[in-house]
Write a protein that holds these residues in place. Structure first.
Motif, mmCIF file in Angstrom:
data_model
loop_
_atom_site.group_PDB
_atom_site.id
_atom_site.type_symbol
_atom_site.label_atom_id
_atom_site.label_comp_id
_atom_site.label_asym_id
_atom_site.label_seq_id
_atom_site.Cartn_x
_atom_site.Cartn_y
_atom_site.Cartn_z
ATOM 1 N N ALA A 15 -2.623 22.983 -8.278
ATOM 2 C CA ALA A 15 -3.717 22.794 -9.225
ATOM 3 C C ALA A 15 -5.055 22.673 -8.508
ATOM 4 O O ALA A 15 -6.083 23.170 -8.995
ATOM 5 N N ASP A 16 -5.072 22.013 -7.337
ATOM 6 C CA ASP A 16 -6.312 21.879 -6.570
ATOM 7 C C ASP A 16 -6.790 23.244 -6.087
ATOM 8 O O ASP A 16 -7.967 23.603 -6.235
ATOM 9 N N SER A 17 -5.879 24.018 -5.503
ATOM 10 C CA SER A 17 -6.248 25.351 -5.031
ATOM 11 C C SER A 17 -6.664 26.233 -6.196
ATOM 12 O O SER A 17 -7.610 27.016 -6.100
ATOM 13 N N GLY A 18 -5.941 26.126 -7.307
ATOM 14 C CA GLY A 18 -6.274 26.930 -8.479
ATOM 15 C C GLY A 18 -7.648 26.599 -9.026
ATOM 16 O O GLY A 18 -8.435 27.492 -9.356
ATOM 17 N N GLN A 206 4.175 30.709 1.379
ATOM 18 C CA GLN A 206 4.437 30.823 -0.044
ATOM 19 C C GLN A 206 3.148 30.582 -0.826
ATOM 20 O O GLN A 206 2.369 29.696 -0.479
ATOM 21 N N ILE A 207 2.935 31.361 -1.884
ATOM 22 C CA ILE A 207 1.824 31.061 -2.766
ATOM 23 C C ILE A 207 2.109 29.718 -3.448
ATOM 24 O O ILE A 207 3.268 29.287 -3.493
ATOM 25 N N PRO A 208 1.097 29.019 -3.958
ATOM 26 C CA PRO A 208 1.328 27.704 -4.570
ATOM 27 C C PRO A 208 2.387 27.773 -5.672
ATOM 28 O O PRO A 208 2.355 28.656 -6.531
ATOM 29 N N THR A 209 3.315 26.842 -5.651
ATOM 30 C CA THR A 209 4.442 26.882 -6.587
ATOM 31 C C THR A 209 4.553 25.646 -7.473
ATOM 32 O O THR A 209 5.469 25.568 -8.288
ATOM 33 N N GLU A 210 3.629 24.675 -7.319
ATOM 34 C CA GLU A 210 3.737 23.476 -8.152
ATOM 35 C C GLU A 210 3.206 23.697 -9.557
ATOM 36 O O GLU A 210 3.468 22.898 -10.460
#
Length: 291
Positions: A15-18, A206-210
């Protein structure tokens, strides 16, 4: 004072990166307002109608249930709440848009930009070392080459922008614990169009997965891996800018990149560096004249 420890970095959340990617994209679009053409109304009507019809055709052909429809609606809402539209679009759609945009080119191949580009990285001359922490993990890599036109002329002063993830798979300005310009820099080609960059060989990640994109990946049984890669933008006055990524042979995800961005022409050929530790690789960029 900013915490630039590795322990702070690994607390990064999707969520932070997004949210950072969405904010950066909005800033770039605002800065470009008035410089880019407005999309024709008839074109919007044509494309939007085709997209909507295609989705409705899938619903009818696949007999989509209300449970599936509501799950999709909830997921789309979560994509927005997580700020992951830049990630979703850049991973699963941009490669086709890039292919259309560059199909006329005779010079070097391009590929997707991805969501983590930041303009105006520090100027390192023609042969500088990319900004990094004193204890930055990774294997040294010398990346060198020439920028020239399709007719073979060297392009003096061409701008070579490089950015890449660190050894943990994170990008500066999109994850905590990283200095602002970590592993980001700009080089200016010398009179012969040549440049030499001292950096580190990145790792696959890996791309963010959370967040919402990770939910889709898990639900579909996909993997989230991108092969190790270097991002570049290469430009010169009077020539078309190239946006590309370059890859390393032997990476297990070159053949199944989640972003479908790998092309044979973008594969590097690193060799052990005879003048020092790590590897050295040569790669030339060939630019097409502006139309």
């Amino acid at each position: 004072m900013t915490d630039t420890s590795f322990s702070a970095e690994v607390t990064a959340k999707a969520a932070d990166s997004g949210a950072n990617a969405s904010a950066q994209f909005r800033e770039r679009m605002a800065a470009a307002a008035g410089r880019s053409g407005v999309v024709d109304t008839a074109r919007v009507d044509h494309l939007a109608s085709k997209v909507i019809k295609s989705i409705n055709d899938i619903v009818l052909e696949e007999k989509v249930s209300y449970e599936e429809y509501n799950a999709l609606k909830a997921w789309l809402i979560k994509v927005g709440e997580d700020g992951e539209w830049p990630l979703f679009l850049d991973v699963w759609l941009e490669h086709s848009v890039e292919e259309v945009a560059s199909e006329h080119r005779e010079g070097s191949k391009g590929t997707i930009e991805g969501p983590y580009y930041i303009p105006d990285a520090p100027d390192m001359g023609w042969n500088g070392t990319i900004p990094m922490r004193d204890d930055e993990p990774g294997t040294p890599l010398v990346f060198q080459g020439q920028v020239r036109a399709v007719d073979g002329r060297p392009l003096s002063g061409a701008k070579v922008e490089l950015w890449h993830a660190d050894d943990l798979g994170f990008y500066s300005q999109f994850a905590p614990g990283l200095p602002e310009w970590n592993l980001r820099g700009t080089w200016s080609a010398n009179d012969d169009g040549r440049f030499e960059i001292n950096t580190l060989r990145p790792a696959p990640y890996q791309i963010p997965t959370e967040g919402a994109c990770g939910q889709l990946i898990a639900a579909a049984g996909w993997h989230a891996w991108r092969p190790a890669h270097l991002h570049f933008k290469v430009s010169a006055p009077g020539y078309e800018l190239i946006t590309t990524q370059l890859y390393f042979p032997g990476d297990p995800h070159n053949d199944d990149d989640i972003a479908s961005a790998v092309k044979p022409e973008l594969m590097l050929d690193p060799k052990e560096n005879p003048a020092g530790e790590g590897f050295v690789t040569d790669y030339d960029f060939v630019l097409d004249p502006e139309k």
